[in-house]
Design an enzyme around this catalytic site. Structure first.
Site, mmCIF file in Angstrom:
data_model
loop_
_atom_site.group_PDB
_atom_site.id
_atom_site.type_symbol
_atom_site.label_atom_id
_atom_site.label_comp_id
_atom_site.label_asym_id
_atom_site.label_seq_id
_atom_site.Cartn_x
_atom_site.Cartn_y
_atom_site.Cartn_z
ATOM 1 N N PRO A 11 24.467 -14.205 46.894
ATOM 2 C CG PRO A 11 25.043 -13.998 49.123
ATOM 3 C CD PRO A 11 25.570 -13.788 47.743
ATOM 4 C CG ASN A 12 19.657 -15.167 50.013
ATOM 5 O OD1 ASN A 12 19.277 -16.326 50.140
ATOM 6 N ND2 ASN A 12 20.404 -14.555 50.922
ATOM 7 N NE ARG A 19 9.927 -17.322 49.570
ATOM 8 C CZ ARG A 19 9.443 -18.212 48.710
ATOM 9 N NH1 ARG A 19 8.875 -17.804 47.592
ATOM 10 N NH2 ARG A 19 9.544 -19.513 48.943
ATOM 11 C CE1 TYR A 24 16.796 -6.796 47.302
ATOM 12 C CE2 TYR A 24 15.295 -8.195 48.554
ATOM 13 C CZ TYR A 24 16.458 -7.462 48.475
ATOM 14 O OH TYR A 24 17.295 -7.382 49.551
ATOM 15 C CG ASN A 75 23.357 -7.504 43.329
ATOM 16 O OD1 ASN A 75 23.849 -7.421 44.459
ATOM 17 N ND2 ASN A 75 22.066 -7.306 43.090
ATOM 18 C CB ALA A 78 24.222 -10.329 52.236
ATOM 19 C CD GLU A 99 29.054 -2.363 44.983
ATOM 20 O OE1 GLU A 99 30.077 -1.623 44.922
ATOM 21 O OE2 GLU A 99 28.505 -2.661 46.052
ATOM 22 C CG HIS A 101 23.808 -2.899 45.613
ATOM 23 N ND1 HIS A 101 24.037 -4.105 46.239
ATOM 24 C CD2 HIS A 101 24.986 -2.236 45.592
ATOM 25 C CE1 HIS A 101 25.309 -4.162 46.588
ATOM 26 N NE2 HIS A 101 25.914 -3.042 46.205
ATOM 27 N NE ARG A 108 16.827 -3.000 51.856
ATOM 28 C CZ ARG A 108 17.012 -4.268 51.465
ATOM 29 N NH1 ARG A 108 17.689 -4.512 50.344
ATOM 30 N NH2 ARG A 108 16.535 -5.269 52.169
HETATM 31 O O1 CA2 Z 1 19.704 -4.568 46.511
HETATM 32 C C1 CA2 Z 1 20.463 -5.483 46.198
HETATM 33 O O2 CA2 Z 1 20.618 -5.874 45.042
HETATM 34 C C2 CA2 Z 1 21.202 -6.250 47.292
HETATM 35 O O3 CA2 Z 1 22.506 -6.567 46.810
HETATM 36 C C3 CA2 Z 1 20.395 -7.503 47.527
HETATM 37 C C4 CA2 Z 1 20.909 -8.328 48.698
HETATM 38 C C5 CA2 Z 1 21.090 -7.480 49.945
HETATM 39 O O4 CA2 Z 1 21.675 -8.253 50.972
HETATM 40 C C6 CA2 Z 1 21.950 -6.265 49.670
HETATM 41 O O5 CA2 Z 1 22.032 -5.505 50.849
HETATM 42 C C7 CA2 Z 1 21.350 -5.434 48.564
HETATM 43 C C8 CA2 Z 1 19.919 -9.426 49.057
HETATM 44 C C9 CA2 Z 1 19.546 -10.271 47.922
HETATM 45 C C10 CA2 Z 1 18.319 -11.008 48.326
HETATM 46 O O6 CA2 Z 1 17.572 -11.172 47.172
HETATM 47 C C11 CA2 Z 1 16.293 -11.557 47.341
HETATM 48 C C12 CA2 Z 1 15.503 -11.381 46.262
HETATM 49 C C13 CA2 Z 1 14.180 -11.711 46.339
HETATM 50 C C14 CA2 Z 1 13.659 -12.249 47.497
HETATM 51 C C15 CA2 Z 1 14.470 -12.409 48.583
HETATM 52 C C16 CA2 Z 1 15.809 -12.079 48.516
#
Ligand code: CA2
Length: 147
Positions: A11-12, A19, A24, A75, A78, A99, A101, A108
């Site tokens: 997700p996301n 964003r 990221y 990946n 969340a 895996e 990230h 974090r």
């Molecule tokens: O660091 C990572 O790749 C995560 O898997 C990203 C997840 C987060 O919940 C994990 O704890 C770590 C969140 C992905 C959100 O991705 C976005 C990317 C750009 C803008 C907003 C959100």
């Protein structure tokens, strides 16, 4: 025969590069897919690149990978920190699981420090930005040629 590697994003991650670049980075998920596809070609691997915001869809794609893929790079976003369903699905997969990230989850919030998926993963990469995906693909190539 060319081996298929399934690359899954949770997700996301479709918002990558759009964003929160301070966390990221500026590259998009399309950039990640292009980099993985290019590197896979050098290794005579094929990648199937998929992203979903839905837990059940990710579970279904892991089941698909059982049928046709030599490895999974995931990946889980969340869902890493919450999903026993994704862990259970990965536990039915016989190939290597890596895996990734983008951010360093250990630097974090504490709720990001634990990943259910890590219990199954053969390796974990965190905090290398999007380079983590191609590093995982290199490692997958090594693992597939080790046996
Ligand atoms: O660091 C990572 O790749 C995560 O898997 C990203 C997840 C987060 O919940 C994990 O704890 C770590 C969140 C992905 C959100 O991705 C976005 C990317 C750009 C803008 C907003 C959100």
């Amino acid at each position: 025969m060319t081996k298929l590697i399934t690359v899954l994003n949770g997700p996301n991650l479709n918002l990558l590069g759009k964003r929160q670049p301070e966390i990221y980075g500026h590259d998009t998920l399309d950039d990640v897919e292009q980099q993985c596809t290019a590197l896979a070609g050098e290794f005579d691997l094929q990648v199937r690149f998929q992203q979903s915001n839905h837990e059940g869809q990710l579970v279904d794609w892991i089941h698909d990978a059982r049928e046709d893929s030599g490895g999974i790079i995931i990946n889980p976003g969340a869902y890493s920190h919450t999903s026993i369903a994704i862990l259970d699905a990965l536990n039915t997969f016989e190939g290597a699981v890596l895996e990734v990230h983008v951010s360093n989850i250990h630097q974090r919030e504490s709720f990001r420090h634990h990943s259910y998926v890590s219990q199954r993963a053969n390796g974990v990469i965190a905090g290398f930005g999007i380079e983590g995906y191609t590093l995982a693909l290199r490692r997958m190539h090594t693992l597939l040629n080790a046996g």
